[in-house]
Design a protein around this motif. Sequence first.
Motif, PDB file in Angstrom:
ATOM      1  N   PHE A  43     -15.705  -2.321  -0.912  1.00  0.00           N
ATOM      2  CA  PHE A  43     -14.826  -1.410  -1.649  1.00  0.00           C
ATOM      3  C   PHE A  43     -15.175   0.035  -1.332  1.00  0.00           C
ATOM      4  O   PHE A  43     -15.596   0.779  -2.212  1.00  0.00           O
ATOM      5  N   CYS A  70      -0.322  13.242  11.307  1.00  0.00           N
ATOM      6  CA  CYS A  70       0.110  11.860  11.541  1.00  0.00           C
ATOM      7  C   CYS A  70       0.342  11.157  10.200  1.00  0.00           C
ATOM      8  O   CYS A  70      -0.104  11.618   9.148  1.00  0.00           O
ATOM      9  N   GLU A  72      -2.563   9.547  -1.388  1.00  0.00           N
ATOM     10  CA  GLU A  72      -3.516   8.810  -2.229  1.00  0.00           C
ATOM     11  C   GLU A  72      -4.443   9.784  -2.959  1.00  0.00           C
ATOM     12  O   GLU A  72      -4.829   9.555  -4.106  1.00  0.00           O
ATOM     13  N   ARG A 121      -3.114   9.298   3.416  1.00  0.00           N
ATOM     14  CA  ARG A 121      -4.398   9.649   2.804  1.00  0.00           C
ATOM     15  C   ARG A 121      -4.198  10.792   1.795  1.00  0.00           C
ATOM     16  O   ARG A 121      -4.727  10.775   0.686  1.00  0.00           O
ATOM     17  N   ARG A 154      -8.051   1.274  -5.746  1.00  0.00           N
ATOM     18  CA  ARG A 154      -7.426   2.597  -5.812  1.00  0.00           C
ATOM     19  C   ARG A 154      -5.990   2.443  -6.321  1.00  0.00           C
ATOM     20  O   ARG A 154      -5.346   1.419  -6.104  1.00  0.00           O
ATOM     21  N   ASP A 193      -3.019   0.984  -4.421  1.00  0.00           N
ATOM     22  CA  ASP A 193      -3.239  -0.341  -3.817  1.00  0.00           C
ATOM     23  C   ASP A 193      -2.866  -1.377  -4.879  1.00  0.00           C
ATOM     24  O   ASP A 193      -3.705  -1.903  -5.573  1.00  0.00           O
ATOM     25  N   LEU A 245       0.810  -1.218   0.000  1.00  0.00           N
ATOM     26  CA  LEU A 245       0.000   0.000   0.000  1.00  0.00           C
ATOM     27  C   LEU A 245       0.844   1.269   0.000  1.00  0.00           C
ATOM     28  O   LEU A 245       0.383   2.319  -0.415  1.00  0.00           O
ATOM     29  N   THR A 303       0.949  -3.810   6.179  1.00  0.00           N
ATOM     30  CA  THR A 303      -0.133  -2.905   5.790  1.00  0.00           C
ATOM     31  C   THR A 303      -0.545  -1.913   6.874  1.00  0.00           C
ATOM     32  O   THR A 303      -1.220  -0.935   6.585  1.00  0.00           O
ATOM     33  N   PRO A 359      -6.587   3.376  11.802  1.00  0.00           N
ATOM     34  CA  PRO A 359      -5.928   4.317  10.890  1.00  0.00           C
ATOM     35  C   PRO A 359      -6.879   4.900   9.844  1.00  0.00           C
ATOM     36  O   PRO A 359      -6.618   5.961   9.279  1.00  0.00           O
ATOM     37  N   ASP A 372      -0.857   8.549   8.979  1.00  0.00           N
ATOM     38  CA  ASP A 372      -2.076   8.092   8.302  1.00  0.00           C
ATOM     39  C   ASP A 372      -2.656   9.221   7.443  1.00  0.00           C
ATOM     40  O   ASP A 372      -3.156   9.001   6.350  1.00  0.00           O
ATOM     41  N   GLU A 373      -2.591  10.446   7.981  1.00  0.00           N
ATOM     42  CA  GLU A 373      -3.050  11.602   7.203  1.00  0.00           C
ATOM     43  C   GLU A 373      -2.135  11.840   6.001  1.00  0.00           C
ATOM     44  O   GLU A 373      -2.602  12.161   4.907  1.00  0.00           O
ATOM     45  N   ALA A 403      -6.637   8.875   9.555  1.00  0.00           N
ATOM     46  CA  ALA A 403      -6.251   9.450   8.261  1.00  0.00           C
ATOM     47  C   ALA A 403      -7.008  10.729   7.947  1.00  0.00           C
ATOM     48  O   ALA A 403      -6.580  11.513   7.108  1.00  0.00           O
ATOM     49  N   GLY A 431     -12.003   6.212  -0.080  1.00  0.00           N
ATOM     50  CA  GLY A 431     -11.236   6.750   1.034  1.00  0.00           C
ATOM     51  C   GLY A 431     -10.092   5.855   1.447  1.00  0.00           C
ATOM     52  O   GLY A 431      -9.784   4.853   0.795  1.00  0.00           O
ATOM     53  N   HIS A 432      -9.460   6.236   2.561  1.00  0.00           N
ATOM     54  CA  HIS A 432      -8.232   5.573   3.002  1.00  0.00           C
ATOM     55  C   HIS A 432      -8.569   4.310   3.776  1.00  0.00           C
ATOM     56  O   HIS A 432      -9.162   4.377   4.848  1.00  0.00           O
ATOM     57  N   VAL A 433      -8.198   3.170   3.249  1.00  0.00           N
ATOM     58  CA  VAL A 433      -8.379   1.900   3.960  1.00  0.00           C
ATOM     59  C   VAL A 433      -7.065   1.143   3.959  1.00  0.00           C
ATOM     60  O   VAL A 433      -6.184   1.389   3.133  1.00  0.00           O
ATOM     61  N   ARG A 434      -6.930   0.207   4.897  1.00  0.00           N
ATOM     62  CA  ARG A 434      -5.671  -0.507   5.073  1.00  0.00           C
ATOM     63  C   ARG A 434      -5.768  -1.983   4.700  1.00  0.00           C
ATOM     64  O   ARG A 434      -4.878  -2.751   5.024  1.00  0.00           O
ATOM     65  N   THR A 435      -6.861  -2.379   4.109  1.00  0.00           N
ATOM     66  CA  THR A 435      -7.014  -3.774   3.714  1.00  0.00           C
ATOM     67  C   THR A 435      -6.776  -3.857   2.213  1.00  0.00           C
ATOM     68  O   THR A 435      -7.567  -3.323   1.444  1.00  0.00           O
ATOM     69  N   PRO A 436      -5.674  -4.492   1.803  1.00  0.00           N
ATOM     70  CA  PRO A 436      -5.364  -4.482   0.365  1.00  0.00           C
ATOM     71  C   PRO A 436      -6.499  -5.076  -0.470  1.00  0.00           C
ATOM     72  O   PRO A 436      -7.178  -6.024  -0.048  1.00  0.00           O
ATOM     73  N   TRP A 437      -6.649  -4.524  -1.631  1.00  0.00           N
ATOM     74  CA  TRP A 437      -7.681  -4.935  -2.574  1.00  0.00           C
ATOM     75  C   TRP A 437      -7.583  -6.440  -2.874  1.00  0.00           C
ATOM     76  O   TRP A 437      -8.584  -7.130  -2.995  1.00  0.00           O
ATOM     77  N   ALA A 481     -12.995  -0.543  -8.381  1.00  0.00           N
ATOM     78  CA  ALA A 481     -12.949  -0.128  -6.992  1.00  0.00           C
ATOM     79  C   ALA A 481     -11.534  -0.138  -6.429  1.00  0.00           C
ATOM     80  O   ALA A 481     -11.321   0.279  -5.306  1.00  0.00           O
TER      81      ALA A 481
END
Lengths: 225, 102, 106
Positions: B20, C46, C55, C52, C6, C9, A132, A184, B48, C48-49, B52, B23-29, C4
């Motif tokens: 899906f 942070c 991205e 984000r 991104r 990713d 990621l 991740t 997170p 995480d920001e 974020a 926005g910001h997610v941490r679980t890979p596609w 879907a």
Amino acid sequence: MSRHEHTGGPAHAHGHDGYDADPTHRHPPRPDLEDTPLAYHQVMQMAVVSLLVEKGVVSADDMRAQIERMDALTPARGARLVARAWVDGGFRERLLADSKAAAAELGIDLGPIPILVMENTPETHNLVVCTLCSCYPRFLLGLPPDWYKSRSYRSRAVREPRRVLAEFGTDLDPDSRIRVHDSTADMRYMILPMRPAGTEGMSEEALARLVTRDSLIGVAVPRAG
Amino acid sequence: MTGAAPRFAPGARVRVYERFPPGHVRTPWYCRGKTGEIERICGRFRNPEQLAYGNTEAVYEVLYRVGFASRSLWPAYDGCERDRVEIEIYEHWLEPLSGDMT
Amino acid sequence: MNDARRHHDMGGLEAGAIDRGEHDKAPWEKRVDALMVLLGQRKILCVDELRRGIEELGADAYERYGYYERWMASMTNILLEKKIIEVGELGARMAEIESGRREALR
């Protein structure tokens, strides 16, 4: 194309800002742009820092001190832990169970983010990636190499780890298994490689010199001599 | 740190939600909708996906490491059948495998 | 399902051979990194920001910008959103730096 090629003009053989101007240097320095027009985001960086200094958010000394702290973090720290684990089975157990406490025994601070140490064995090889972004155990290994942050590595390491390893010159026994660790979220990873054969009787310091950064990421394995 | 006991124990079979969100997610596609096994509980961390967006009060959530057989992720995978990919996944992305409630 | 995904990713996508060439971090890159660490320690921003924000630069910028250019763009946007700095003063300071540099190069 190089992800950086648009940022720089031609390289000049000056040694500005601590650069090694020796053209035989193993990692050729990028032009540091002291005598070429500045790229947009470099101007942005200078402007943002100068505004934040004026506002008292950070100081120039804070910046210098942080850069010095970062420069002091090198893969030699990880190599010391591995060499100790190779010569001291009790330390190895503690390193695998709680790396922060084990590193503290050697006076090494692993920082605020938990680092999990994954042990290579004759049956299992471990490899680290962050698909990621670019999560990396910087308190142990410093800043990640360019390839670790590249699209090719991030895309392929989870799907075809054996071909990725082969590109790094690492050929695994087809019967051994691979664990790929996708970093991740809130863990970071360091690999504990296997001690190479033919290193019996070597000192801990000599063993540490065999432990490369790439072997701590899992794309390579240490070689004796 | 607050929060309920972890919902899953090491060894439990779990499925990653096939969701899906933007926005910001941490679980890979690549692991969405896939089935794996809890390798360990990593602890509780502020989510997170909330941090974020500047939410400094983000909730603490249980983070797991989940192991997936590489062959279950990549249909054409030609390595060892015991090869795995292990991914850090937050509890709200995981559901128990049906008939395998913990 | 493909729609879907991104752009950042990228685990499992087809990609070419790995370029193992490395460069020593340039001083300005280290300054971007150091600034991020300091802002994190001060609870202003942070990681995480930061991520984000990277991205949200979009797929095109993600591919065109260098690594620390992405960081700088994201950090600056978030500092503006949080009103730590303001667009007018940032633009003026950037213009000053650029014209100063042009003078120095003449």
